[in-house]
Design an enzyme around this catalytic site. Structure first.
Site, PDB file in Angstrom:
ATOM      1  N   GLY A  67       0.827  -1.204   0.000  1.00 17.56           N
ATOM      2  CA  GLY A  67       0.000   0.000   0.000  1.00 17.56           C
ATOM      3  C   GLY A  67       0.858   1.250   0.000  1.00 17.56           C
ATOM      4  N   TYR A  95     -13.981  -2.492  10.350  1.00 13.06           N
ATOM      5  CA  TYR A  95     -12.646  -1.904  10.428  1.00 13.06           C
ATOM      6  C   TYR A  95     -12.034  -2.123  11.808  1.00 13.06           C
ATOM      7  CZ  TYR A  95      -8.984   1.670   9.989  1.00 13.06           C
ATOM      8  OH  TYR A  95      -7.790   2.345   9.956  1.00 13.06           O
ATOM      9  N   SER A 106      -4.339   0.500  14.165  1.00 15.83           N
ATOM     10  CA  SER A 106      -5.041   1.767  14.368  1.00 15.83           C
ATOM     11  C   SER A 106      -5.443   1.854  15.837  1.00 15.83           C
ATOM     12  CB  SER A 106      -6.292   1.805  13.493  1.00 15.83           C
ATOM     13  OG  SER A 106      -7.140   2.874  13.848  1.00 15.83           O
ATOM     14  N   ALA A 164     -12.835  -4.480  13.990  1.00 19.74           N
ATOM     15  CA  ALA A 164     -12.570  -5.906  14.154  1.00 19.74           C
ATOM     16  C   ALA A 164     -11.286  -6.305  13.445  1.00 19.74           C
ATOM     17  CB  ALA A 164     -13.747  -6.724  13.624  1.00 19.74           C
ATOM     18  N   ALA A 165     -11.095  -5.789  12.231  1.00 22.48           N
ATOM     19  CA  ALA A 165      -9.895  -6.126  11.464  1.00 22.48           C
ATOM     20  C   ALA A 165      -8.639  -5.573  12.127  1.00 22.48           C
ATOM     21  CB  ALA A 165     -10.025  -5.585  10.046  1.00 22.48           C
ATOM     22  N   LYS A 166      -8.711  -4.340  12.610  1.00 22.39           N
ATOM     23  CA  LYS A 166      -7.533  -3.727  13.231  1.00 22.39           C
ATOM     24  C   LYS A 166      -7.216  -4.359  14.588  1.00 22.39           C
ATOM     25  CE  LYS A 166      -6.314  -0.644  10.119  1.00 22.39           C
ATOM     26  NZ  LYS A 166      -5.025  -0.751   9.401  1.00 22.39           N
ATOM     27  N   ASN A 190       1.101  -2.309   5.335  1.00 24.07           N
ATOM     28  CA  ASN A 190       0.335  -1.075   5.443  1.00 24.07           C
ATOM     29  C   ASN A 190      -1.038  -1.164   4.772  1.00 24.07           C
ATOM     30  OD1 ASN A 190      -0.006   1.958   5.715  1.00 24.07           O
ATOM     31  ND2 ASN A 190       0.011   1.736   3.490  1.00 24.07           N
TER      32      ASN A 190
END
Length: 267
Positions: free
Chosen positions: A14, A158, A145, A160-162, A91
């Protein structure tokens, strides 16, 4: 401070825009040879060109970091070109849709967010780790994050993923520590990203008091109230911490999730 990463081989996923671009440029400024990976190939080429024009060493690869075959291929290409791999910065990340409550979140949006943010970090780390294990040295840095530490309304996938990225970081730190490989997470706070633009737009539409404000003004107003320093963060702030964690100076730091958030989350 000499961060002692001159000549190290770094992959930044990224890396074509925003935080990824800032990380790629900062690592190059510290003397690393940088592979800029992005699904937007022209953006990756632009950043690599910028680095080379400033006297650094970089090349670009267009690839989707959520696809196993593509990931394995760009890691292979990196090792083939430079002979090794020292630093991996995961990233890639983002949301698969706009801000909505969990009860209205689509499965497609959930899956896309998990793929972008968590699956990509898993695939890239799994592909890069064998080379680091072989040489008994390496740095893996995952971009999480503050939303990976504190759940926030309307961005459930978002968060949950982070959160998952931080868990993955801790697991890999324990598994790879015996090979002198450190694994850490960097947790940006309030950086004006496309995701924040969407959130600001939703706030603008929901609150009449914000109707005459620009998206940037809404972002800065909210940031002022949420951070101890009263200001947002920028991609270069994040890149500075990444460069330190990639360095020899940070050789005894692993398994950590470190905030760059102006004091928004303290614990």
């Amino acid at each position: 401070m000499d961060l002692k990463i001159k000549g190290k081989i770094a992959v930044v996923t990224g890396g074509g825009n925003g935080i990824g671009r800032a990380i790629a440029i900062r690592l190059a400024e510290e003397g690393a040879r940088v592979v800029v990976v992005d699904i937007a190939g022209e953006d990756a080429k632009r950043v690599a060109k910028e680095i080379v024009e400033k006297g650094g060493d970089a090349f670009a690869i267009e690839a989707d970091a959520t696809q196993e075959e593509k990931v394995n291929e760009f890691i292979r290409q990196t090792i083939e070109k430079f002979g090794t791999l020292d630093i991996l910065v995961n990233n890639v990340g983002g949301g698969g849709g706009g801000p909505v409550p969990i009860v209205k979140t689509t499965t497609e949006s959930w899956d896309r967010t998990i793929d972008l943010t968590l699956k990509s970090a898993f695939l890239c780390s799994r592909a890069a780790a064998p080379e680091m294990i072989k040489k008994r040295a390496g740095r893996i840095i995952n971009i999480s994050s503050i939303s990976g530490k504190l759940g926030e309304s309307l961005i459930g996938p978002y968060c949950a993923a982070k959160f998952g990225v931080i868990g993955l970081t801790q697991v890999m730190a324990k598994e790879l520590g015996r090979y002198n490989i450190t694994v850490n997470a960097v947790c940006p706070g309030y950086v004006f990203t496309p995701g924040w633009e969407k959130l600001a737009q939703a706030m603008k539409e929901s609150y009449s008091s914000l109707a005459d404000k620009s998206l940037r003004e809404i972002f800065e107003m909210r940031t002022k109230h949420l951070t101890a320093l009263g200001r947002p963060q920028n991609p270069e702030d994040v890149a500075s911490l990444v460069a330190y964690l990639a360095s020899e100076e940070a050789g005894n730091i692993t398994g950590q999730a470190i905030n760059v958030d102006g004091g928004a989350v303290m614990h």
